[in-house]
Design a protein around this motif. Structure first.
Motif, PDB file in Angstrom:
ATOM      1  N   ILE A   5       0.875  -1.171   0.000  1.00 16.37           N
ATOM      2  CA  ILE A   5       0.000   0.000   0.000  1.00 16.37           C
ATOM      3  C   ILE A   5       0.910   1.218   0.000  1.00 16.37           C
ATOM      4  N   VAL A 137     -13.505   6.227  13.536  1.00 21.52           N
ATOM      5  CA  VAL A 137     -12.623   5.075  13.322  1.00 21.52           C
ATOM      6  C   VAL A 137     -12.106   5.075  11.886  1.00 21.52           C
ATOM      7  N   MET A 138     -12.988   5.416  10.943  1.00 19.49           N
ATOM      8  CA  MET A 138     -12.544   5.459   9.542  1.00 19.49           C
ATOM      9  C   MET A 138     -11.468   6.523   9.339  1.00 19.49           C
ATOM     10  N   PHE A 140      -9.317   7.650  11.539  1.00 20.18           N
ATOM     11  CA  PHE A 140      -8.065   7.166  12.119  1.00 20.18           C
ATOM     12  C   PHE A 140      -7.436   6.084  11.243  1.00 20.18           C
ATOM     13  N   THR A 141      -8.286   5.142  10.788  1.00 24.70           N
ATOM     14  CA  THR A 141      -7.752   4.065   9.948  1.00 24.70           C
ATOM     15  C   THR A 141      -7.098   4.639   8.710  1.00 24.70           C
ATOM     16  N   TRP A 142      -7.746   5.596   8.094  1.00 25.65           N
ATOM     17  CA  TRP A 142      -7.207   6.185   6.878  1.00 25.65           C
ATOM     18  C   TRP A 142      -5.921   6.942   7.168  1.00 25.65           C
ATOM     19  N   TYR A 144      -3.706   6.400   9.546  1.00 28.30           N
ATOM     20  CA  TYR A 144      -2.566   5.573   9.930  1.00 28.30           C
ATOM     21  C   TYR A 144      -2.313   4.414   8.987  1.00 28.30           C
ATOM     22  N   LEU A 145      -3.139   4.287   7.971  1.00 26.60           N
ATOM     23  CA  LEU A 145      -2.981   3.201   7.002  1.00 26.60           C
ATOM     24  C   LEU A 145      -1.594   3.223   6.374  1.00 26.60           C
ATOM     25  N   ILE A 148       1.322   2.457   9.076  1.00 30.30           N
ATOM     26  CA  ILE A 148       1.486   1.083   9.538  1.00 30.30           C
ATOM     27  C   ILE A 148       1.793   0.145   8.368  1.00 30.30           C
ATOM     28  N   SER A 149       1.241   0.449   7.202  1.00 28.06           N
ATOM     29  CA  SER A 149       1.558  -0.368   6.032  1.00 28.06           C
ATOM     30  C   SER A 149       3.041  -0.269   5.699  1.00 28.06           C
ATOM     31  N   GLU A 150       3.560   0.946   5.799  1.00 27.81           N
ATOM     32  CA  GLU A 150       4.986   1.145   5.480  1.00 27.81           C
ATOM     33  C   GLU A 150       5.833   0.331   6.448  1.00 27.81           C
ATOM     34  N   ALA A 152       4.857  -2.394   8.017  1.00 27.88           N
ATOM     35  CA  ALA A 152       4.688  -3.810   7.672  1.00 27.88           C
ATOM     36  C   ALA A 152       5.581  -4.161   6.490  1.00 27.88           C
ATOM     37  N   SER A 182       1.596  -1.242  16.926  1.00 28.01           N
ATOM     38  CA  SER A 182       0.373  -0.486  16.624  1.00 28.01           C
ATOM     39  C   SER A 182      -0.353  -0.121  17.908  1.00 28.01           C
ATOM     40  N   ALA A 186      -1.183   3.575  19.262  1.00 28.36           N
ATOM     41  CA  ALA A 186      -2.518   4.059  19.618  1.00 28.36           C
ATOM     42  C   ALA A 186      -2.503   4.730  20.986  1.00 28.36           C
ATOM     43  N   ILE A 189      -0.930   8.105  20.633  1.00 32.14           N
ATOM     44  CA  ILE A 189      -1.863   9.038  19.986  1.00 32.14           C
ATOM     45  C   ILE A 189      -2.862   9.551  21.012  1.00 32.14           C
TER      46      ILE A 189
END
Lengths: 200, 302
Positions: A5, A137-138, A140-142, A144-145, A148-150, A152, A182, A186, A189
């Motif tokens: 991603i 939640v959306m 935050f997910t967007w 930190y996507l 955290i993907s980087e 991973a 993660s 959190a 944050i």
């Protein structure tokens, strides 16, 4: 399928900062507009008219035609499998309809996202009564996507460099470490927000 | 398993959206009620984690590999209500940004994966959490979460008139069962690794379970899965059942609707009435379950 991603996934973010008339339309109006177009696509017989309208909108919004079309094509691998299965079952008409409708629908969603930043789409959805918690939640997910993907991806590269993803145990502990960091992130944050007086 | 737009017929996606939207409202309220302060960032970051976890491959031999889906892991780490909200957030972002699943079909996808998937993954875990068989519970959770979602997805596609030959359907089922076994194994491996780092992460309910109720819930789930598998493997059987229950006479041609484009427009279409009847039944069952569930929660906390 290890898929990174990265940059190309955030291209909507770049496109949505444009300044065409479609970009400037209020997010709520756009959400209603594109949802209606999706419903029309779902119930209307296939016609080139809708495709023409979609591409006209892409051009009117001064978006790269090929880029948006390619973006919507992400839906095709899944559709092709089912279209092939349907075709094999002797229903060529239905197979064509599946390809047609799923691609056109993906085009509408791509258009919405290419002209509206995600946070504005979310605010509009909240305005229409989507639960606040879900919207938060959306967001935050967007947010930190990418982060955290980087991480991973780095861990995966490191594991490959050490000799590959050889066993279940190695992959499982990789994920456990990712989970741990993660979780810690959190907490950081939350502390950072609380220490700035935010109630979350 | 993310259904794109254009696959589901209008009564199916509209009905499931009408079921999912209020349920997510209920789950969001429940999650908020049981939420500690720092939970909102945690839920968001966990959503990003589940996205990112898909990059880590789990080798299964012969060059093939799988990856975590994550419903059971989320349910174990956050509790079922919060996990449902996080899964919904993930599905919505996938539909909007990644063109993975449709926007109109979001209701169906949320129902399959965020509601049914998470609950099917949570209950076996919770039932066996305190016992020595808890690994079996975790495995069953991962296995069921994927299989229930897949069966619901196939069922909805069949209800929408996407025709598939028996062989193709059998192959799809085989793939889904393998994916489900893999998810079970991955979930067990990851949760064990997590427990070694910090056992506190996994919510172990301290309240006493009601074994009868949970056993009943699991039995119902298993029956639903078996029913779907049977129904999709044996369309003739479905036909016979339809005949027996007197659902619109002899012909039950859910699997062969001739003109997909006009169905939604013609209300006198018998197929539409059948699909509608099915959906009304589904919604009613769901409403009854919801009401019973809330009543049960109130009764237990009283």
């Amino acid at each position: 399928m290890a898929q990174r991603i990265a940059g190309s996934h955030f291209v909507f973010d770049e496109w949505s900062r444009g300044s065409s008339a479609l970009h400037r339309l209020s997010p709520r109006t756009k959400l209603v507009l594109f949802l209606s177009l999706l419903v029309i696509t779902a119930v209307w017989p296939q016609s080139w008219l809708l495709f023409g309208l979609a591409f006209a909108l892409v051009l009117a919004a001064r978006l790269p035609l090929f880029g948006v079309a390619a973006r919507a094509a992400l839906v095709l691998p899944f559709t092709l499998v089912f279209a092939a299965a349907t075709w094999l079952s002797g229903d060529a008409h239905r197979a064509l309809a599946l390809l047609w409708k799923s691609y056109l629908s993906a085009l509408w969603v791509a258009l919405l996202m290419a002209t509206t930043p995600l946070e504005h789409v979310l605010e509009a959805a909240a305005g229409f009564g989507a639960p606040r918690l879900l919207i938060d939640v959306m967001s935050f997910t967007w947010r930190y996507l990418g982060v955290i993907s980087e991480q991973a991806w780095r861990m995966r590269t490191a594991a490959l460099a050490r000799g590959g993803e050889r066993s279940f145990e190695i992959s499982a502990s990789t994920l456990a470490v990712l989970f741990a960091s993660s979780y810690a992130r959190a907490e950081r944050i939350h502390r950072a927000m609380a220490s700035r007086g935010q109630k979350i | 398993m993310h259904i794109p737009d254009g696959f589901l017929s209008t009564p199916v996606w509209a009905g499931l959206a009408a079921v999912s939207a209020p349920s997510i409202g209920v789950f969001a309220r429940r999650a908020q009620a049981g939420l500690q302060e720092s939970r909102v960032p945690l839920m968001g970051v966990m959503g990003a984690f589940v996205f990112a976890a898909q990059m880590v491959n789990f080798p299964v031999g012969a060059g093939a590999s799988g990856h975590l889906v994550g419903s059971t892991l989320l349910a174990a780490a956050l509790g079922p209500a919060a996990a449902t909200v996080v899964m919904t957030a993930i599905l919505a972002i996938q539909a909007l940004v990644f063109q993975d699943g449709g926007l109109l079909a979001l209701g169906a996808n949320v129902f399959n994966m965020a509601i049914a998937g998470v609950l099917a993954g949570y209950w076996p875990y919770r039932l066996l959490a305190g016992t020595r068989a808890r690994r079996i519970g975790i495995f069953a959770g991962g296995f069921l979460s994927v299989l229930v979602s897949a069966c619901l997805c196939l069922g909805q596609l069949a209800l929408s008139g996407v025709k598939m030959r028996a062989e193709v359907l059998g192959l799809a089922m085989l793939v889904f069962v393998i994916t489900a076994v893999l998810e079970g194994a991955i979930t067990v491996a990851v949760l064990s690794a997590l427990e070694r780092i910090n056992p506190q992460w996994l919510r172990v309910e301290t309240r006493k379970n009601r074994p009868v109720l949970t056993a009943l819930a699991i039995t119902a789930l298993l029956l639903a899965v078996a029913g779907f598998m049977l129904a999709s493997a044996l369309p003739d059987g479905l036909e016979r059942v339809a005949g027996l229950t007197g659902l619109e006479g002899k012909e039950f041609h859910v699997l062969q609707s001739p003109l997909p484009d006009y169905e939604a427009l013609t209300l006198e279409n018998p197929w539409l009435r059948k699909a509608g009847a099915g959906l009304v039944g589904l919604s009613l069952t769901f409403a009854v379950c919801l009401v019973l569930g809330r009543w049960f929660v109130r009764w237990r906390s009283a």
